[in-house]
Write a protein that holds these residues in place. Structure first.
Motif, PDB file in Angstrom:
ATOM      1  N   GLY A 143       0.800  -1.220   0.000  1.00 21.63           N
ATOM      2  CA  GLY A 143       0.000   0.000   0.000  1.00 21.63           C
ATOM      3  C   GLY A 143       0.833   1.270   0.000  1.00 21.63           C
ATOM      4  N   LEU A 144       0.292   2.300  -0.629  1.00 22.99           N
ATOM      5  CA  LEU A 144       0.917   3.629  -0.662  1.00 22.99           C
ATOM      6  C   LEU A 144      -0.159   4.668  -0.381  1.00 22.99           C
ATOM      7  CD1 LEU A 144       3.229   5.619  -1.296  1.00 22.99           C
ATOM      8  CD2 LEU A 144       2.614   5.430  -3.712  1.00 22.99           C
ATOM      9  N   ARG A 145       0.005   5.426   0.724  1.00 25.62           N
ATOM     10  CA  ARG A 145      -0.989   6.423   1.105  1.00 25.62           C
ATOM     11  C   ARG A 145      -0.339   7.558   1.873  1.00 25.62           C
ATOM     12  NH1 ARG A 145      -2.633   5.026   6.819  1.00 25.62           N
ATOM     13  NH2 ARG A 145      -1.773   2.959   7.265  1.00 25.62           N
ATOM     14  N   ASN A 178       4.121  -1.778 -11.259  1.00 26.26           N
ATOM     15  CA  ASN A 178       2.682  -1.978 -11.509  1.00 26.26           C
ATOM     16  C   ASN A 178       1.809  -1.216 -10.504  1.00 26.26           C
ATOM     17  OD1 ASN A 178       3.237  -3.858 -13.651  1.00 26.26           O
ATOM     18  ND2 ASN A 178       3.679  -5.390 -12.097  1.00 26.26           N
ATOM     19  N   PHE A 179       2.041   0.066 -10.412  1.00 23.76           N
ATOM     20  CA  PHE A 179       1.277   0.892  -9.480  1.00 23.76           C
ATOM     21  C   PHE A 179      -0.179   0.976  -9.915  1.00 23.76           C
ATOM     22  CE2 PHE A 179      -0.154   5.227  -8.130  1.00 23.76           C
ATOM     23  CZ  PHE A 179      -0.226   4.945  -6.776  1.00 23.76           C
ATOM     24  N   THR A 180      -1.085   0.734  -8.966  1.00 20.81           N
ATOM     25  CA  THR A 180      -2.523   0.814  -9.206  1.00 20.81           C
ATOM     26  C   THR A 180      -3.055   2.050  -8.487  1.00 20.81           C
ATOM     27  OG1 THR A 180      -2.656  -1.601  -9.308  1.00 20.81           O
ATOM     28  CG2 THR A 180      -4.718  -0.400  -8.992  1.00 20.81           C
ATOM     29  N   PRO A 181      -3.451   3.096  -9.202  1.00 15.62           N
ATOM     30  CA  PRO A 181      -3.723   4.403  -8.586  1.00 15.62           C
ATOM     31  C   PRO A 181      -5.172   4.631  -8.159  1.00 15.62           C
ATOM     32  CG  PRO A 181      -3.753   4.626 -10.963  1.00 15.62           C
ATOM     33  CD  PRO A 181      -3.516   3.161 -10.677  1.00 15.62           C
ATOM     34  N   TYR A 182      -5.752   3.650  -7.449  1.00 23.30           N
ATOM     35  CA  TYR A 182      -7.156   3.789  -7.074  1.00 23.30           C
ATOM     36  C   TYR A 182      -7.354   4.357  -5.680  1.00 23.30           C
ATOM     37  CZ  TYR A 182      -7.970   1.032 -11.281  1.00 23.30           C
ATOM     38  OH  TYR A 182      -8.003   0.584 -12.585  1.00 23.30           O
ATOM     39  N   LYS A 239      -1.814  10.027  -5.877  1.00 22.91           N
ATOM     40  CA  LYS A 239      -0.606   9.578  -5.171  1.00 22.91           C
ATOM     41  C   LYS A 239      -0.858   8.467  -4.169  1.00 22.91           C
ATOM     42  CE  LYS A 239       1.093  14.336  -5.439  1.00 22.91           C
ATOM     43  NZ  LYS A 239       1.552  15.525  -4.660  1.00 22.91           N
ATOM     44  N   GLU A 240      -1.993   7.786  -4.295  1.00 25.49           N
ATOM     45  CA  GLU A 240      -2.305   6.669  -3.409  1.00 25.49           C
ATOM     46  C   GLU A 240      -2.741   5.464  -4.218  1.00 25.49           C
ATOM     47  OE1 GLU A 240      -3.684   8.755   0.781  1.00 25.49           O
ATOM     48  OE2 GLU A 240      -5.192   7.767  -0.477  1.00 25.49           O
ATOM     49  N   GLY A 241      -2.504   4.313  -3.662  1.00 24.58           N
ATOM     50  CA  GLY A 241      -2.885   3.066  -4.311  1.00 24.58           C
ATOM     51  C   GLY A 241      -2.026   1.938  -3.784  1.00 24.58           C
ATOM     52  N   TRP A 242      -1.621   1.025  -4.651  1.00 26.26           N
ATOM     53  CA  TRP A 242      -0.767  -0.086  -4.234  1.00 26.26           C
ATOM     54  C   TRP A 242       0.108  -0.508  -5.404  1.00 26.26           C
ATOM     55  CZ3 TRP A 242      -6.077  -0.066  -4.302  1.00 26.26           C
ATOM     56  CH2 TRP A 242      -6.719  -0.837  -5.293  1.00 26.26           C
ATOM     57  N   GLN A 468       6.128   1.559   1.764  1.00 27.95           N
ATOM     58  CA  GLN A 468       5.923   2.830   1.090  1.00 27.95           C
ATOM     59  C   GLN A 468       6.946   3.879   1.519  1.00 27.95           C
ATOM     60  OE1 GLN A 468       2.163   4.736   2.378  1.00 27.95           O
ATOM     61  NE2 GLN A 468       2.172   3.207   4.016  1.00 27.95           N
ATOM     62  N   GLN A 469       7.623   3.627   2.640  1.00 28.33           N
ATOM     63  CA  GLN A 469       8.591   4.587   3.157  1.00 28.33           C
ATOM     64  C   GLN A 469      10.024   4.228   2.812  1.00 28.33           C
ATOM     65  OE1 GLN A 469       7.564   4.742   7.359  1.00 28.33           O
ATOM     66  NE2 GLN A 469       5.902   6.192   7.002  1.00 28.33           N
ATOM     67  N   THR A 470      10.229   3.112   2.110  1.00 26.42           N
ATOM     68  CA  THR A 470      11.592   2.685   1.791  1.00 26.42           C
ATOM     69  C   THR A 470      12.388   3.725   1.003  1.00 26.42           C
ATOM     70  OG1 THR A 470      10.730   1.444  -0.108  1.00 26.42           O
ATOM     71  CG2 THR A 470      11.141   0.212   1.915  1.00 26.42           C
ATOM     72  N   PRO A 471      11.824   4.381  -0.023  1.00 25.10           N
ATOM     73  CA  PRO A 471      12.648   5.367  -0.742  1.00 25.10           C
ATOM     74  C   PRO A 471      13.110   6.509   0.152  1.00 25.10           C
ATOM     75  CG  PRO A 471      10.708   4.768  -2.043  1.00 25.10           C
ATOM     76  CD  PRO A 471      10.507   4.206  -0.677  1.00 25.10           C
ATOM     77  N   ALA A 472      12.216   7.028   0.988  1.00 19.43           N
ATOM     78  CA  ALA A 472      12.561   8.164   1.843  1.00 19.43           C
ATOM     79  C   ALA A 472      13.538   7.769   2.940  1.00 19.43           C
ATOM     80  CB  ALA A 472      11.294   8.757   2.454  1.00 19.43           C
ATOM     81  N   VAL A 473      13.325   6.613   3.553  1.00 21.87           N
ATOM     82  CA  VAL A 473      14.199   6.183   4.649  1.00 21.87           C
ATOM     83  C   VAL A 473      15.602   5.873   4.135  1.00 21.87           C
ATOM     84  CG1 VAL A 473      14.590   4.393   6.384  1.00 21.87           C
ATOM     85  CG2 VAL A 473      12.302   5.348   6.066  1.00 21.87           C
TER      86      VAL A 473
END
Length: 511
Positions: A143-145, A178-182, A239-242, A468-473
C-alpha cells in the motif's frame, strides 16, 4: 624507482650501479707478481665487459628480491587458495558501511549510498535469506498512502509516491512496480470523524490530495457500500494506491549491485567491541567506552567470517530487536539498558472471490473500515485481498508463518459482510502470513543514529508502513552518513532519543 614492499626499495641506477662500476675496474689476484705488482698488459686481459657485469649483478639482485617477496611454496599455495576463495565468493572482510538486512529498507539504503558515493564507499549488505521467502517486504500488500496524522509520515509517503511515479528514472527501464492508482478510502464512525477531518486538512496542506465524503456522498460514489455506522470517509484522489513490493525490492537491489554494493547471504551472530579511550560518553567512566568494530557473520555453509566496518546499520526488519541485543542494546548499562523495541508480529492476508463476481468494481480504492478491517481488488480476475490486525490480547504466535483460517471467519468476514453486503457470499481461495516489524513503543519507524554508539544507525520498526517509506528512509540514512544530517526530510523526531526520554509519536485514528 621500483617499489617492492613497504620496507624494501631498490634503485637499480643508484649506489648499486656505482658499486658495479667500481668492481669493473678492480684487478684479479692472479695478475699480481711476486712483489705484489701487476704485469704490464694484465689489466686489459682481466677486465670484464662492463655491460655483462651489470646484467649479471642485476640478475642476482632480482633473485634475492624474488626470494624476499615470495614465501615458500607450501605457504604460497595456502595463501593463494585462501585469497582465491574470497575472490570467488566476493566476500568483503573490510567495508565502510555494513547493512544488516537486505529487504526493502536495507536495499534502499544500499542503493542511495552507492548512487551518491559510488566508489567512495564500500557497502556490504548481509541478508540471511537471499530468497526472501519470509521477508516482510515481499509478504506485504504494497500500500501507498498519505493518510497519516504525523507530518514526517505524510512527507515520507509523498516522497515515496514521487519515487514510484518516476521509478524507471531511478531504478531503470526494466523495473515495473505496476502501481494501481485507485487510492485509499479511510472510513470513520462518529467517534473518529473529527480526527479524520483534521488529518485530511494536514495531509492536503503538505501536498496530498484527498476529499472528505459524508455518508450520503459515500453511498452515491460507492453504491456497493453499507454506510450504517459510517459518519465520514477520506478518499485519496492522487498519489495513493498499491504496487508490487517484490519489484521495488529487486529494483533497489539490482541497481545497488550495479553501482558496486556487495550482497552476502549470511546471518549476523555477534559483534566485536573495541575500546576507545579518547571517546567520552555520559554515564561511562573515562577510558571505558567500547565501540562496535567488527561483525561476525554465519555463512550458509555454517562457516563464521568476520567483517571489519566503519559504520553499521540495523535494518533487519522484524528481527531488528534481536540484532540490537548482539550490540548490547537492551542488555548493557546506562543508555545501553534501553532495548530497541522492535519485534515480529504475525499478520494474515486472505485472498477471496465474491460469488458471481458481484463485488465492488475494478476501480475500488483500498478500503479500511472503523474496525481496521481492509480489503482491495487484486488484479483483473475478480480476486480481493483482506485482513485485520488483531487486538493485543489476540496476537498469534510468531514461531511460524502458518495461517489461522478461523481468524477470517470470526474477525474479518463479519466486518466485510457488514460493509459490503455482496460479501455475504465469498470463498477464500488462498492466504498467507507475514511479519510486521512492530515497534511496541509507538508503532512508528526508528530512524537515525544510536545515541551511544558513534558508528551505529537504525532503520526499522515501521509497523506495517515500511514498504511505502523505503525510498525516503534509504535516502535519509544515506544523508546522515554522507552529509552528516537529514536534508530531504527531517526525521530527527523519529530517532532513538524519543525512546530514551519516553516521548512516543502516536498516529491518531490511523491503522
Amino acid at each position: 624507482m621500483i617499489r617492492l614492499s613497504k620496507n624494501l626499495c631498490v634503485n637499480p641506477w643508484g649506489q648499486r650501479e656505482l658499486a658495479c662500476f667500481a668492481r669493473q675496474f678492480s684487478f684479479k689476484d692472479e695478475g699480481k707478481d711476486g712483489k705484489g705488482s701487476y704485469k704490464p698488459g694484465q689489466v686489459e686481459a682481466n677486465r670484464e665487459n662492463p655491460l655483462s657485469r651489470t646484467v649479471k649483478i642485476l640478475g642476482n639482485d632480482m633473485k634475492k628480491v624474488k626470494t624476499f617477496i615470495l614465501p615458500n611454496k607450501k605457504a604460497s599455495e595456502e595463501a593463494d587458495n585462501y585469497l582465491e576463495r574470497y575472490r570467488r565468493e566476493d566476500f568483503q572482510s573490510h567495508c565502510d558501511v555494513l547493512i544488516i538486512g537486505g529487504g526493502g529498507i536495507g536495499s534502499s539504503i544500499a542503493y542511495w549510498l552507492k548512487k551518491r558515493a559510488r566508489a567512495g564507499l564500500n557497502v556490504v549488505v548481509a541478508e540471511k535469506d537471499a530468497t526472501y521467502q519470509t521477508a516482510s517486504t515481499c509478504l506485504s500488500v504494497g500500500g501507498l498512502r498519505q493518510q497519516f496524522s504525523i507530518v514526517e509520515n505524510i512527507q515520507m509517503s509523498l516522497y515515496g509516491a514521487d519515487f514510484i511515479r518516476n521509478v524507471k528514472e531511478y531504478l531503470g527501464e526494466d523495473v515495473a512496480v505496476n502501481f494501481t492508482p485507485y487510492g485509499y478510502l479511510m472510513l470513520a464512525s462518529e467517534a473518529g470523524a473529527e480526527q479524520l477531518q483534521e488529518n485530511s486538512r494536514l495531509q492536503n496542506t503538505l501536498g496530498a490530495k484527498n476529499e472528505i465524503l459524508t455518508a450520503a456522498r459515500l453511498k452515491e460514489r460507492f453504491p456497493w457500500m453499507n454506510t450504517e455506522g459510517i459518519a465520514l470517509g477520506c478518499h485519496g484522489l492522487e498519489k495513493e494506491g498499491w504496487f508490487d513490493p517484490w519489484a521495488l525490492l529487486t529494483g533497489f537491489k539490482k541497481r545497488a549491485i550495479e553501482y558496486g554494493a556487495h550482497y552476502t547471504e549470511a546471518e549476523l551472530v555477534g559483534f566485536e567491541f573495541r575500546q576507545h579511550p579518547d571517546i567520552l560518553v555520559e554515564g561511562v567512566n573515562p577510558g571505558e567506552y567500547e565501540g562496535l568494530d567488527r561483525a561476525y557473520l554465519k555463512m550458509k555453509n555454517g562457516e563464521i567470517r568476520d567483517v571489519k566496518f566503519s559504520v553499521v546499520i540495523i535494518a533487519a526488519g522484524a528481527q531488528s530487536g534481536e540484532v540490537a541485543k548482539l550490540a548490547r542494546i537492551g542488555t548493557g548499562k546506562g543508555m545501553l539498558s534501553i532495548p530497541l523495541p522492535v519485534e515480529p508480529r504475525k499478520r494474515y492476508v486472505y485472498v477471496f472471490q465474491c460469488e458471481n463476481d458481484n463485488g465492488p468494481g475494478i476501480n475500488t480504492p483500498l478500503t479500511i473500515d472503523p474496525t481496521g478491517t481492509y480489503f482491495r481488488r487484486d488484479g483483473l480476475g475478480g480476486n480481493y485481498l483482506a485482513g485485520k490486525s488483531p487486538l493485543p490480547s489476540e496476537e498469534p504466535s510468531v514461531n511460524n508463518l502458518d495461517v489461522d483460517h478461523t481468524y477470517f471467519d470470526s474477525h474479518v468476514w463479519p466486518n466485510l459482510a457488514h460493509l459490503v453486503p455482496n460479501f455475504e457470499a465469498i470463498k477464500v481461495k488462498n492466504a498467507w502470513a507475514g511479519y510486521y516489524e512492530y515497534n511496541t513503543f509507538d508503532e512508528n519507524g526508528i530512524v537515525g543514529p544510536h545515541p551511544y554508539y558513534n558508528n551505529l544507525y537504525i532503520a526499522t520498526g515501521f509497523s506495517g508502513h515500511g514498504i511505502q517509506q523505503t525510498p525516503a528512509v534509504g535516502r535519509a540514512i544515506s544523508e546522515m552518513i554522507i552529509d552528516g544530517e537529514f536534508r530531504t526530510i527531517d526525521l530527527t523526531r523519529f530517532g532513538f532519543d524519543r525512546i530514551l526520554v519516553d516521548q512516543p509519536l502516536f498516529e491518531a485514528n490511523i491503522v
